[in-house]
Write an enzyme that holds these catalytic residues in place. Structure first.
Site: not given
Ligand code: UD1
Length: 364
Positions: A206
């Site tokens: 991821h």
């Molecule tokens: C975040 C953390 C990362 C961690 C990871 C674990 C930061 C900078 N990054 O990254 O360190 O390793 O979490 O998963 O804080 N989304 C969904 N559903 C959810 C959450 C996210 O669909 O419940 C999708 C959304 O499109 C979102 C994308 O995933 O934009 C990324 O989510 P985000 O929390 O921004 O970062 P992660 O890649 O999950």
């Protein structure tokens, strides 16, 4: 009135870190722990299922910030959490890990003059292109108590000039979560997985450096197909990765009899899968630690790791994509000499040490 502690959690890896602390702290009568869920992760599979598996109560405060750019996410947590602090002033704020919610809540706490503790302090990848490295550096710089998971992390902080009395080596809290759930994990059945025990690899990816760019993600997909010729793979796909695979039209390419695609999984189901696998292919930080603890080979598709102890003392190897299938073959043919290593203070008692640390520091 008892000591009011806010435990901040926002994203999937945070829930495993606050759970043991919540259970230990809520058992005592000297403090009142409260869970603040920022809502950085919000899907049932990324959040609710973890609360259920880890026997966490409904969050005391749910900020519901959701997805967004780094600035949007950080700012939304700050605005919402400041309001919580105004209405329920904490005596201590505990932040965990290195996600955007971690630094956001840390900034709010310190600017309101509240004592701040960072659990999992001192980890460094020395790669400032990673958002997490910025979050780690900034959070550690303003924390009053820095609880480290390994001796190298304490050493990093000393080198950065953090005063010795702030640093405490308490061990790895993720191992507490695993030990608390060990029996429940054993009971999980893997009937839905079509491959037999120890005959498959598990894939999780991821990191933006692996999944946000077309060429890199395409190369990863091609290499996974190459690996799948000799080792069946179970790929639990993170929402960020799923979105990229769809955007780049790469998802259909993963359709292969030896690749089993799954949605993000709950904690227990995922750990059961890991325990039954031959090896992991990942870019996650937590999985490098969990596999080391369990003695399962881990091939990490990253240039660096903030968790070097998993390489020097554990089962982790940093692998270049071009060498992935070669490394997998070596493990399939029995070349890994993995047993479960014993890493100092990765013993399931970290939450207890933290509780003791707090009572001593605050004289409660
Ligand atoms: C975040 C953390 C990362 C961690 C990871 C674990 C930061 C900078 N990054 O990254 O360190 O390793 O979490 O998963 O804080 N989304 C969904 N559903 C959810 C959450 C996210 O669909 O419940 C999708 C959304 O499109 C979102 C994308 O995933 O934009 C990324 O989510 P985000 O929390 O921004 O970062 P992660 O890649 O999950």
């Amino acid at each position: 009135m008892s000591f009011n502690i806010h435990l901040i959690a926002g994203a999937r890896p945070n829930f495993m870190k606050i759970s043991p602390l919540w259970h230990v702290l809520s058992n005592g009568d000297w403090c009142q722990p409260k869970i603040v869920h920022t809502g950085q992760h919000y899907d049932v599979e990324m959040s609710d299922s973890f609360f259920e598996d880890l026997a966490l109560p409904k969050p005391h405060f749910a900020l519901g910030v959701g997805s967004g750019t780094h600035a949007e996410q950080t700012a939304r947590v700050m605005i919402a959490y400041e309001k919580v602090c105004m209405s329920d002033p904490p005596d201590l704020v505990i932040v965990v890990g290195d996600v955007n919610s971690t630094i956001a809540a840390a900034l709010v706490a310190k600017k309101l003059g509240c004592p701040l503790a960072h659990l999992e302090a001192g980890l460094r990848s020395y790669d400032r292109s990673m958002a997490e490295e910025i979050n780690r550096l900034a959070t550690d710089a303003i924390s009053d108590i820095l609880w480290t998971p390994s001796r190298d992390a304490s050493e990093n902080l000393r080198r950065e000039g953090v005063s010795a009395e702030k640093i405490e080596f308490v061990g790895n809290i993720m191992i507490d979560s695993f030990e608390m759930q060990r029996d429940a994990i054993k009971k999980v059945t893997l009937d839905h997985i079509k491959f037999s025990k120890k005959s498959f690899g598990v894939v999780t990816l991821h990191r933006p450096s692996n999944v946000d760019m077309h060429d890199r993600l395409q190369a990863i997909v091609l290499n996974l197909l190459k690996v799948a010729k000799s080792l069946p793979l179970v790929f639990s796909v993170h929402p960020r990765t799923r979105a990229s695979l769809d955007r780049f039209k790469l998802f259909p390419k993963l359709k292969h009899r030896n690749i089993h695609i799954l949605e993000p999984m709950s904690y227990r189901a995922f750990m059961a899968l890991v325990q039954n696998s031959l090896l992991l292919i990942t870019d996650s930080g937590g999985i490098q630690e969990e596999t080391s603890y369990l003695g399962i080979p881990c091939l990490t598709l990253r240039k660096n790791t903030e968790r070097p102890v998993t390489v020097t003392e554990g089962t982790n190897q940093l692998v270049k994509l071009d060498f992935l299938s070669q490394q997998v073959s070596k493990i399939v043919h029995g070349a890994s000499n993995c047993g479960a290593p014993v890493i100092d203070l990765w013993d399931g008692k970290t939450a207890e040490r933290i509780a003791q640390s707090l009572r001593k520091r605050f004289d409660i």
